[in-house]
Design a protein around this motif. Sequence first.
Motif, PDB file in Angstrom:
ATOM      1  N   GLY B 357       0.819  -1.213   0.000  1.00  0.00           N
ATOM      2  CA  GLY B 357       0.000   0.000   0.000  1.00  0.00           C
ATOM      3  C   GLY B 357       0.852   1.262   0.000  1.00  0.00           C
ATOM      4  N   MET B 358       0.163   2.398  -0.064  1.00  0.00           N
ATOM      5  CA  MET B 358       0.836   3.688  -0.157  1.00  0.00           C
ATOM      6  C   MET B 358       1.453   4.051   1.192  1.00  0.00           C
ATOM      7  N   ARG B 359       2.708   4.512   1.158  1.00  0.00           N
ATOM      8  CA  ARG B 359       3.410   4.894   2.392  1.00  0.00           C
ATOM      9  C   ARG B 359       3.965   6.317   2.270  1.00  0.00           C
ATOM     10  N   PRO B 360       3.867   7.100   3.323  1.00  0.00           N
ATOM     11  CA  PRO B 360       4.532   8.409   3.330  1.00  0.00           C
ATOM     12  C   PRO B 360       6.047   8.203   3.315  1.00  0.00           C
ATOM     13  N   ALA B 361       6.737   9.113   2.657  1.00  0.00           N
ATOM     14  CA  ALA B 361       8.198   9.029   2.592  1.00  0.00           C
ATOM     15  C   ALA B 361       8.767  10.439   2.513  1.00  0.00           C
ATOM     16  N   THR B 362      10.035  10.553   2.864  1.00  0.00           N
ATOM     17  CA  THR B 362      10.706  11.859   2.890  1.00  0.00           C
ATOM     18  C   THR B 362      12.020  11.776   2.128  1.00  0.00           C
ATOM     19  N   ILE B 363      12.237  12.777   1.281  1.00  0.00           N
ATOM     20  CA  ILE B 363      13.504  12.858   0.549  1.00  0.00           C
ATOM     21  C   ILE B 363      14.586  13.359   1.512  1.00  0.00           C
ATOM     22  N   ARG B 364      15.755  12.736   1.466  1.00  0.00           N
ATOM     23  CA  ARG B 364      16.858  13.131   2.356  1.00  0.00           C
ATOM     24  C   ARG B 364      17.906  13.963   1.600  1.00  0.00           C
ATOM     25  N   ASP B 365      18.760  14.613   2.385  1.00  0.00           N
ATOM     26  CA  ASP B 365      19.813  15.407   1.755  1.00  0.00           C
ATOM     27  C   ASP B 365      21.037  14.562   1.416  1.00  0.00           C
ATOM     28  N   SER B 366      21.136  13.390   2.031  1.00  0.00           N
ATOM     29  CA  SER B 366      22.302  12.540   1.776  1.00  0.00           C
ATOM     30  C   SER B 366      21.957  11.133   2.240  1.00  0.00           C
TER      31      SER B 366
END
Lengths: 369, 369
Positions: B357-366
């Motif tokens: 299913g759909m999951r929240p995610a966050t882009i990282r800087d490194s």
Amino acid sequence: MNSPVLSISRRTRQTPFTNRVTENGVKAYSVYNHMLLPTVFDSVEADYRHLKDHVQLWDVACERQVEVRGPDAARLLQMLTPRDLGTLQVGQCYYTPMVDETGGMLNDPLTLKLAADRYWISVADSDLLYWIKGLAYGLRLEVDVDEPDVSPLAIQGPKADDLAARVFGEAVRDIRFFRFARLPFEGHELIVARSGYSKQGGFEIYVDDSDLGEPLWDALFAAGADLGVRAGGPNLIERIEAGLLSYGNDMTRENTPHECGLGKFCQTQSAIGCVGRDALLRVAVEGPIRQIRSLSIAGEAVPPCTGPWTVFAGREKVGRVTSAAWSPDFETNVAIGMIRMTHWNPGTEVEVDTPDGMRPATIRDSSFI
Amino acid sequence: MNSPVLSISRRTRQTPFTNRVTENGVKAYSVYNHMLLPTVFDSVEADYRHLKDHVQLWDVACERQVEVRGPDAARLLQMLTPRDLGTLQVGQCYYTPMVDETGGMLNDPLTLKLAADRYWISVADSDLLYWIKGLAYGLRLEVDVDEPDVSPLAIQGPKADDLAARVFGEAVRDIRFFRFARLPFEGHELIVARSGYSKQGGFEIYVDDSDLGEPLWDALFAAGADLGVRAGGPNLIERIEAGLLSYGNDMTRENTPHECGLGKFCQTQSAIGCVGRDALLRVAVEGPIRQIRSLSIAGEAVPPCTGPWTVFAGREKVGRVTSAAWSPDFETNVAIGMIRMTHWNPGTEVEVDTPDGMRPATIRDSSFI
């Protein structure tokens, strides 16, 4: 000791049929051209029995296509192989040993001529795409070379004609061996060839749109319920009985086509332009000093052949077995190996150094089936 | 449902260390460059914990070498990569994106300069040998190109220096990152490089004689008993945490080095002769419109990432995740994916369409480590 499982990632590519293969209970995979190749569903022996008696669908999407098209396509194709492609017609498939400049085997694909300036090369397990791209770039040929979205699905077994006719129509019965036709399926035209990696007969359907994979699989399964259709895959026992070679197993870059018994596919004199021609002209004259042979190995079922087994005549090393399996039909271990000319005559008695110990073996005059 | 096992044959080549790997209870393999790559011994998580705390031996023989030697070797090497090799010294390793004429990634090997006219290219999972042979033939270069009998064995983990010093002597500690030395073992000189596919530190030993494989393995195991040495392999969790890309997983021929975040390894202006230079000069000026990023994916442990997972911002498709695993240390799912420039800034919130299913995610800087 348990058998190690396969770690599956994007790199071991899924195919358009993977969901169906999983639903059908695949028990073992190999990896072939960086893609999943289902090898076992019930057991190797049960799959073998079923293949010889009924009909199976094989996910052989891992037979990737290298498409070569453009004004120099025919010229480039002839550079790749010592087989004379001057006689290859549109609508025809040729088994084509492909060699490097030393005559060493790089792959043993089927070449399909789609048009005068367009070919598909249905490759065995090596990145032939890279060799062809390198040659095309280095020689500044006018061609495009790429891997299109084409995933072969094989129908194999004695009931293959009946099953294929129910989905593609009676016209499929008229396709001759190593010829292909374009037949309709759900508004598309698919290339259907009479070919496949067994001697049980059948077809390979070149599914040129991944979205058609599951609809085609489902249509064939639905149509074949009373024929006992099942999921299968290239079967180790049957392909050794049939003497079908496997690139990476029975032959490598170390070997010439002539050593692999593929001299009949080499018209080295007339294959002008083949990059391995100079090397192979010499081989064609002198002949190889070792060659592929079928063997029967005595005794109980041998363990899996995971590396070459040395073949002895007394204390002398005279060859190597590269594929072997117990055959229920022949009640012996069937095998393929490379044997020196001093011992390659039919009926020659040798010994094979298997992980279970030394076994008597006999060189055969031909494959088992 | 059980995980499918791997069908092992000669084609999925054994390594000089396979017997030892089997004795150490390997539970999973991948196939890499047509060769067995052990991936799991205890469990992915237990192997990860051990790798970060102790020291492991990795059978990475599947990192095959392409040897290029001869008067045109340096010229050919520079044709392969947009990295300027003019600064590469004998005794040094460079990470070298290798591209085709369109700038598409063909492989991302380590290149070792053994001499002015002799290189080893330690390749990721594609037959780069074929591309290099094709170029060399097409351009009539004066080089020999081949795959020698060289099988890397990696020592990885925080105690790698201590273990290596016990077998190769204290000199091993002086090897700088991405440098190599020739150090004695049982009367041979082996190339030992400070390198490896983890961020836990360590070495790769280029075992250039298969018969040395088991003696070296045994010597390292015996020397490392009190260090808790174990058999291991490239670890999915640790390599994602470290942001180490995997060819075939996180990048393919579809991608340029710049998309893969490898622009820093491209000196496209000065890499004169690189076959992909024209294409990449444009990319270097305009920049890519999508690029590799590390992500954290919220929620429970994700299932294995066997194909790209689409990344969404609202209803808009903004990228694809290609590697993901639960990280015990970071208590989140760590991931690598290709993200469009509109959404690649650190901290951007997106959603990932996983099989669960759909999951929240966050882009990282490194990367995570």
